[in-house]
Design an enzyme around this catalytic site. Structure first.
Site, PDB file in Angstrom:
ATOM      1  N   LYS A 113     -73.324  -4.722  -5.292  1.00 56.90           N
ATOM      2  CA  LYS A 113     -72.077  -3.959  -5.311  1.00 56.90           C
ATOM      3  C   LYS A 113     -71.269  -4.149  -4.026  1.00 56.90           C
ATOM      4  O   LYS A 113     -70.054  -3.992  -4.032  1.00 56.90           O
ATOM      5  CB  LYS A 113     -72.360  -2.480  -5.561  1.00 56.90           C
ATOM      6  CG  LYS A 113     -72.862  -2.243  -6.976  1.00 56.90           C
ATOM      7  CD  LYS A 113     -72.875  -0.774  -7.353  1.00 56.90           C
ATOM      8  CE  LYS A 113     -73.263  -0.591  -8.812  1.00 56.90           C
ATOM      9  NZ  LYS A 113     -74.673  -0.974  -9.094  1.00 56.90           N
TER      10      LYS A 113
HETATM   11  C1  LIG Z   1     -75.067  -1.414 -10.377  1.00 54.00           C
HETATM   12  C2  LIG Z   1     -76.252  -2.290 -10.501  1.00 54.00           C
HETATM   13  C3  LIG Z   1     -76.524  -3.018 -11.694  1.00 54.00           C
HETATM   14  C4  LIG Z   1     -75.665  -2.889 -12.935  1.00 54.00           C
HETATM   15  O1  LIG Z   1     -74.400  -3.493 -12.794  1.00 54.00           O
HETATM   16  P1  LIG Z   1     -73.205  -3.124 -13.797  1.00 54.00           P
HETATM   17  O2  LIG Z   1     -72.012  -3.767 -13.213  1.00 54.00           O
HETATM   18  O3  LIG Z   1     -73.116  -1.625 -13.801  1.00 54.00           O
HETATM   19  O4  LIG Z   1     -73.580  -3.654 -15.133  1.00 54.00           O
HETATM   20  C5  LIG Z   1     -77.622  -3.854 -11.716  1.00 54.00           C
HETATM   21  N1  LIG Z   1     -78.444  -3.968 -10.657  1.00 54.00           N
HETATM   22  C6  LIG Z   1     -78.226  -3.296  -9.506  1.00 54.00           C
HETATM   23  C7  LIG Z   1     -79.183  -3.452  -8.372  1.00 54.00           C
HETATM   24  C8  LIG Z   1     -77.127  -2.436  -9.380  1.00 54.00           C
HETATM   25  O5  LIG Z   1     -76.928  -1.759  -8.231  1.00 54.00           O
END
Ligand SMILES: *Cc1c(COP(=O)(O)O)cnc(C)c1O
Length: 477
Positions: A113
């Site tokens: 993120k």
């Molecule tokens: C947020 C997150 C996801 C999921 O991603 P999306 O964009 O919500 O589908 C997967 N793995 C990790 C480690 C995350 O922090």
């Protein structure tokens, strides 16, 4: 480029106009009015670009109301080896011929993120300064999103972050990551309750329109279009890293929760990147896998939502999924609105047997689910075979990816967090604890700064008002 709502009820807006908003006024999500098409000659010319230049080539198509020089500056300030650990920003590791790992987790909070959020921090600060505005971000987190937002917004002018988390419910590592921040504009509020209590408070406060307007309350949730846009870049970057010419196709596997990451891959594909399959991986909370296998989209209740060892994928509904259905219907807002009428009332819809279901294969998305035992087995197998440690989310992606991939098509698996964040599962899989990256050794021993409060929206509101008023007095002095 202008932006529309998936439900058709928003007059076309510019990128800057949709940047700070959440849902469109009609309850839909903002979408670019078209996808920029990248022709083969352009794609060829992008092959040799470094990360910031590629980011500029892509983002300038979607953010064309920002002066080009300003956008370029924001991008070069964000995507540096200092913040992301390498010149490549998102390096690709080849496990064996045809199987690759795309490293997206070398930012400050060790999860993917950061890639979009770090850019958002700089972008928000820039736009707010330009309009002489300020923003108070209110959010709820059970781990990754909150810390990623705080590390992106710390020290930024015109921005405060009020982040609610369930007291004593996050891992020691996650807690320390957030609570050790000493920046004056970051407020950690530990709520005596569970994550849903935190989310309910955010909803209550955000539904108070007068409070929201007066105190400039906003959010940085996963439906923010700028976050999606910033995630498109690494699909291109990874494609160039594993291919020699643009005649080749690749597939991606993506550990999915709110459908943000994989939706960015879908946009890259719509823009003309030669992606064959987008393999969607879920954990036990398999609402999306159920849809892509059967055509039934059935969001779950919070009591039906399981706590798993890949917690960032523990979702009951997938916020960005509406954007995909908008494309699937050929951008028919009336149809999307009708489908979400039942979803918004806690219902579901079933596309099997409809014209839409016949079209779904054109979009290249296929899916699978894994459980805890399979994650552990995958972590162990990848370690034994390739001497590489992966985290539980990435393990979900690799497991489903290896199961569904086609022979002779290279597969790129997205790594979405580092194993150190989920040390218990790693211990279970390989018998030892993952190594910490440099600089994180003493994390849990650092002094922590947070407020502990009851699950009471009124109390949170008063706290926000006090902080805003006392910091504006500081400025006057
Ligand atoms: C947020 C997150 C996801 C999921 O991603 P999306 O964009 O919500 O589908 C997967 N793995 C990790 C480690 C995350 O922090």
């Amino acid at each position: 480029m202008r932006y529309l709502s998936t439900r058709g009820g928003m007059p076309p807006k510019t990128f800057t106009e949709i940047l700070l908003g959440g849902l469109a006024p009609d309850g839909g999500l903002a979408m670019p009015e078209f996808y920029p098409e990248i022709n083969p000659a352009e794609l060829e010319s992008w092959r040799s670009l470094d990360y910031p230049s590629l980011a500029f080539a892509i983002l300038s198509r979607f953010m064309d109301d920002l002066p080009a020089d300003d956008l370029r500056t924001l991008i070069t300030r964000t995507y540096t080896p200092k913040v992301f650990g390498s010149e490549e920003i998102t390096p690709v590791q080849t496990l064996e011929p045809g199987l690759h790992l795309l490293h997206l987790s070398n930012g400050p909070t060790l999860a993917f993120k950061d890639i979009a959020m770090q850019f958002l921090g700089n972008l928000f600060e820039y736009v707010l300064a330009k309009n002489n505005e300020e923003l108070n971000i209110l959010g709820a987190t059970s781990g990754d999103t909150g810390s990623s937002a705080e590390y992106a917004m710390r020290g930024k002018q015109g921005i405060r972050v009020f982040m609610l988390s369930p007291y004593g419910k996050m891992s020691a590592f996650q807690t320390a990551q957030m609570f050790s921040l000493q920046d004056k504009n970051i407020f950690n509020i530990a709520i005596e309750g569970v994550f849903d209590d935190c989310q309910d408070i955010v909803k209550t406060v955000s539904n108070d329109q007068e409070f929201k307007q007066k105190y400039h309350i906003g959010a940085v949730n996963s439906i923010n279009w700028a976050r999606i846009a910033a995630q498109i870049i690494y699909y291109f970057k990874a494609y160039f890293a594993v291919t020699r010419s643009n005649g080749e196709t690749v597939s991606f596997s993506v550990p999915s929760g709110n459908f943000g990451n994989i939706f960015a891959g879908h946009v890259a594909r719509m823009m003309g990147l030669p992606i064959r399959q987008l393999i969607l991986a879920t954990n036990e909370n398999n609402v999306l896998d159920e849809f892509f296998r059967t055509g039934l989209y059935r969001p779950r209740t919070t009591t039906e939502t399981k706590q798993t060892s890949s917690p960032s994928m523990d979702i009951s509904k997938a916020s960005n999924f509406e954007r995909f259905i908008f494309d699937l219907t050929g951008r028919d807002a009336t149809r999307v609105k009708a489908l979400w009428k039942s979803v918004d009332q806690g219902g579901s819809f079933d596309l099997s047997g409809t014209d839409l279901w016949q079209k779904i294969r054109e979009f290249g998305i296929i899916s699978g689910t894994s459980n805890h035992a399979e994650r552990i087995a995958t972590i162990s197998e990848i370690y034994r075979k390739f001497n590489t440690l992966i985290d539980t989310h990435t393990a979900d992606g690799l497991k489903t990816g290896m199961e569904l991939r086609e022979p002779d098509i290279p597969l790129i698996c997205l790594e979405t967090a580092l194993p150190v964040k989920f040390a218990d599962s790693i211990q279970e899989a390989v018998g030892f604890a993952p190594e910490r990256p440099a600089g994180y050794d003493n994390l849990e021993k650092l002094p922590q700064r947070f407020e502990r409060m009851a699950a009471d929206a009124g109390q949170i509101k008063r706290f926000i008002i006090n902080q805003i008023e006392s910091s504006s007095q500081d400025q006057e002095r």
